[in-house]
Motif scaffolding. Structure first.
Motif, mmCIF file in Angstrom:
data_model
loop_
_atom_site.group_PDB
_atom_site.id
_atom_site.type_symbol
_atom_site.label_atom_id
_atom_site.label_comp_id
_atom_site.label_asym_id
_atom_site.label_seq_id
_atom_site.Cartn_x
_atom_site.Cartn_y
_atom_site.Cartn_z
ATOM 1 N N ALA A 1 0.830 -1.206 0.000
ATOM 2 C CA ALA A 1 0.000 0.000 0.000
ATOM 3 C C ALA A 1 0.864 1.255 0.000
ATOM 4 O O ALA A 1 0.560 2.230 -0.698
ATOM 5 C CB ALA A 1 -0.935 -0.012 1.204
ATOM 6 N N TRP A 2 1.955 1.241 0.775
ATOM 7 C CA TRP A 2 2.864 2.401 0.796
ATOM 8 C C TRP A 2 3.463 2.644 -0.586
ATOM 9 O O TRP A 2 3.532 3.785 -1.057
ATOM 10 C CB TRP A 2 3.989 2.169 1.805
ATOM 11 C CG TRP A 2 3.559 2.289 3.230
ATOM 12 C CD1 TRP A 2 2.321 2.610 3.692
ATOM 13 C CD2 TRP A 2 4.379 2.096 4.386
ATOM 14 N NE1 TRP A 2 2.306 2.627 5.071
ATOM 15 C CE2 TRP A 2 3.550 2.313 5.522
ATOM 16 C CE3 TRP A 2 5.712 1.759 4.589
ATOM 17 C CZ2 TRP A 2 4.034 2.217 6.827
ATOM 18 C CZ3 TRP A 2 6.194 1.655 5.878
ATOM 19 C CH2 TRP A 2 5.368 1.877 6.995
ATOM 20 N N LEU A 3 3.907 1.572 -1.233
ATOM 21 C CA LEU A 3 4.503 1.716 -2.564
ATOM 22 C C LEU A 3 3.487 2.249 -3.571
ATOM 23 O O LEU A 3 3.809 3.090 -4.422
ATOM 24 C CB LEU A 3 5.068 0.384 -3.041
ATOM 25 C CG LEU A 3 6.198 -0.225 -2.202
ATOM 26 C CD1 LEU A 3 6.602 -1.583 -2.770
ATOM 27 C CD2 LEU A 3 7.408 0.693 -2.133
ATOM 28 N N ASP A 4 2.241 1.744 -3.459
ATOM 29 C CA ASP A 4 1.191 2.226 -4.364
ATOM 30 C C ASP A 4 0.889 3.698 -4.106
ATOM 31 O O ASP A 4 0.706 4.477 -5.046
ATOM 32 C CB ASP A 4 -0.076 1.388 -4.190
ATOM 33 C CG ASP A 4 0.066 -0.036 -4.711
ATOM 34 O OD1 ASP A 4 0.985 -0.277 -5.530
ATOM 35 O OD2 ASP A 4 -0.720 -0.900 -4.297
ATOM 36 N N GLU A 5 0.818 4.086 -2.840
ATOM 37 C CA GLU A 5 0.564 5.484 -2.495
ATOM 38 C C GLU A 5 1.632 6.407 -3.072
ATOM 39 O O GLU A 5 1.343 7.535 -3.495
ATOM 40 C CB GLU A 5 0.521 5.653 -0.974
ATOM 41 C CG GLU A 5 -0.708 5.084 -0.309
ATOM 42 C CD GLU A 5 -0.611 5.143 1.212
ATOM 43 O OE1 GLU A 5 -1.549 4.664 1.872
ATOM 44 O OE2 GLU A 5 0.398 5.676 1.730
ATOM 45 N N ASP A 6 2.855 5.923 -3.092
ATOM 46 C CA ASP A 6 3.969 6.751 -3.567
ATOM 47 C C ASP A 6 4.107 6.739 -5.087
ATOM 48 O O ASP A 6 5.018 7.384 -5.632
ATOM 49 C CB ASP A 6 5.277 6.279 -2.918
ATOM 50 C CG ASP A 6 5.280 6.515 -1.408
ATOM 51 O OD1 ASP A 6 4.568 7.432 -0.955
ATOM 52 O OD2 ASP A 6 5.984 5.775 -0.695
#
Length: 428
Positions: free
Chosen positions: A370-375
């Protein structure tokens, strides 16, 4: 009197007649192997039966008398012997067969060819009454594979009833996940530090910052971890020579290269001992880590001499303990203090982390994606980092480049830096 046609013979035996037909097979001495059926009261019925059997043989649908007598228990032995799956999958299938399927059919001395729709439903009813819904679904899935593989040699058609959707579409319920902030990860990591020391703190942050699967973390050893890797890579795969030459130029300790962890294996139990296996789906991969985590890993490895990057409380691999029960539940749910003269290893109380109370450790891996997608990182870079196979043209033509990895390092480091700034401002 004998009525003959090509490879079909009808003959009277007492008051009834018998038909014989060629099975399509030969004896060891070259003679044709025939099958037969008796009890007919007229030659036409017997002859037509033989024709039907010959027609089935030509279509590849015939079950020989010999194969039709194979017991389910014997077929399960053959099926298990022919399995070619990952260790955990094979172990799961074997457990289902030995604990549920084999005892039921062996007790009834059932032949595979005798398992029709009614026998299949009877077994399903038995399983549904004996175990929970989740286990029953898994048992029926394995039985379905066993019976499907028996077609067409041992049974003409599979009795497995497939679920077909009718009427209005109903969406399957999906696990509701809460957003995982760096503050929540820090709470979990701090709890892990209380529970099993600095290894616990770094373990939690490593999972959150790499998305590694638990068994991959349990099995991580020094030679595949920063700061020693890639210099300590065993280089035991001749087909990987190109990677071995390129990795030191791209990863490691230095100003111009990136710190990283190499995922080459996981640990699982087999035959009563903890052993190394390839990572799930053979998802070998290199994971760059942000600067702060590289520092934590370097300090951790300098603090102990275990081969395991994250040693258990008593030493050895975390894979040798029931981590979910003995470690994770106290870390996420909280636990009372351990104190007093008789307590061998005193420990202060561990506060619960509300958003993870009762939740799985695996959700930290989900949070990483989720963090990677958000970024806004490349889908291919994200899926490759998670150890997923990217389908289609994208999977064939794309590759993870140095700028992609550098961008991932940057955004992950920014999350840590933002957390530290917020903690300073709050005085924590």
């Amino acid at each position: 009197m004998v009525r003959r046609a090509q490879d079909i013979y009808v003959e009277w035996r007492g008051g009834t007649c018998r038909v014989k037909w060629w099975s399509g097979e030969f004896h060891a001495d070259g003679r044709k192997r025939f099958e037969s059926k008796g009890g007919f009261t007229d030659e036409d019925s017997a002859f037509h039966h033989g024709q039907d059997k010959m027609s089935e043989i030509r279509r590849g649908e015939h079950v020989s008398n010999r194969d039709g007598k194979i017991l389910m228990s014997d077929w399960l032995d053959d099926w298990l012997e022919a399995m070619d799956h990952g260790h955990l999958t094979e172990r799961g299938y074997r457990s289902v067969i030995e604990n549920h399927i084999r005892p039921y059919f062996k007790k009834r001395n059932t032949a595979v060819a005798d398992i029709d729709v009614l026998a299949y439903r009877a077994f399903r009813k038995y399983v549904n009454g004996a175990v929970g819904a989740g286990t029953a679904k898994n048992v029926m899935m394995v039985l379905g594979m066993v019976l499907d593989d028996a077609v067409p040699r041992i049974m003409k058609t599979s009795p497995v009833e497939r679920t077909r959707r009718r009427g209005k579409f109903q969406k399957k319920p999906k696990e509701r996940k809460k957003d995982v902030s760096p503050e929540i990860v820090e709470q979990l990591a701090s709890n892990a530090r209380i529970y099993f020391g600095e290894a616990g703190y770094v373990f939690i942050w490593t999972m959150a910052m790499t998305g590694m699967r638990p068994a991959e973390l349990y099995g991580l050893t020094r030679e595949y971890c920063y700061p020693t890797w890639p210099g300590t890579d065993p280089r035991d795969k001749p087909e990987e020579e190109v990677r071995y030459e390129e990795d030191p130029l791209r990863y490691g300790k230095g100003d111009e290269i990136m710190p990283a962890i190499r995922v080459e294996r996981q640990v699982q139990y087999k035959d009563g001992t903890l052993q190394f296996f390839p990572p799930k789906y053979e998802s070998y991969r290199t994971l760059v880590v942000p600067t702060f985590l590289a520092g934590l890993l370097e300090q951790l490895l300098a603090s102990h001499d275990s081969r395991w990057v994250f040693p258990a409380i008593a030493g050895g691999s975390l894979g040798a303990v029931n981590f979910d029960y003995k470690y994770w539940r106290p870390i996420a749910d909280g636990v009372k203090a351990r104190e007093g003269e008789r307590v061998r290893r005193p420990r202060p109380a561990i506060p619960a982390v509300p958003s993870f109370a009762g939740k799985r450790l695996y959700l930290l891996r989900h949070a990483h994606k989720a963090w990677l997608d958000e970024d806004g990182h490349s889908k291919f870079a994200v899926e490759s980092r998670m150890g997923h196979e990217v389908p289609g043209v994208e999977g064939v033509y794309s590759s993870v480049t140095v700028p992609m990895e550098a961008a991932i390092m940057k955004t992950l480091q920014e999350r840590w830096d933002g957390l530290q700034e917020r903690l300073r401002q709050s005085g924590s």
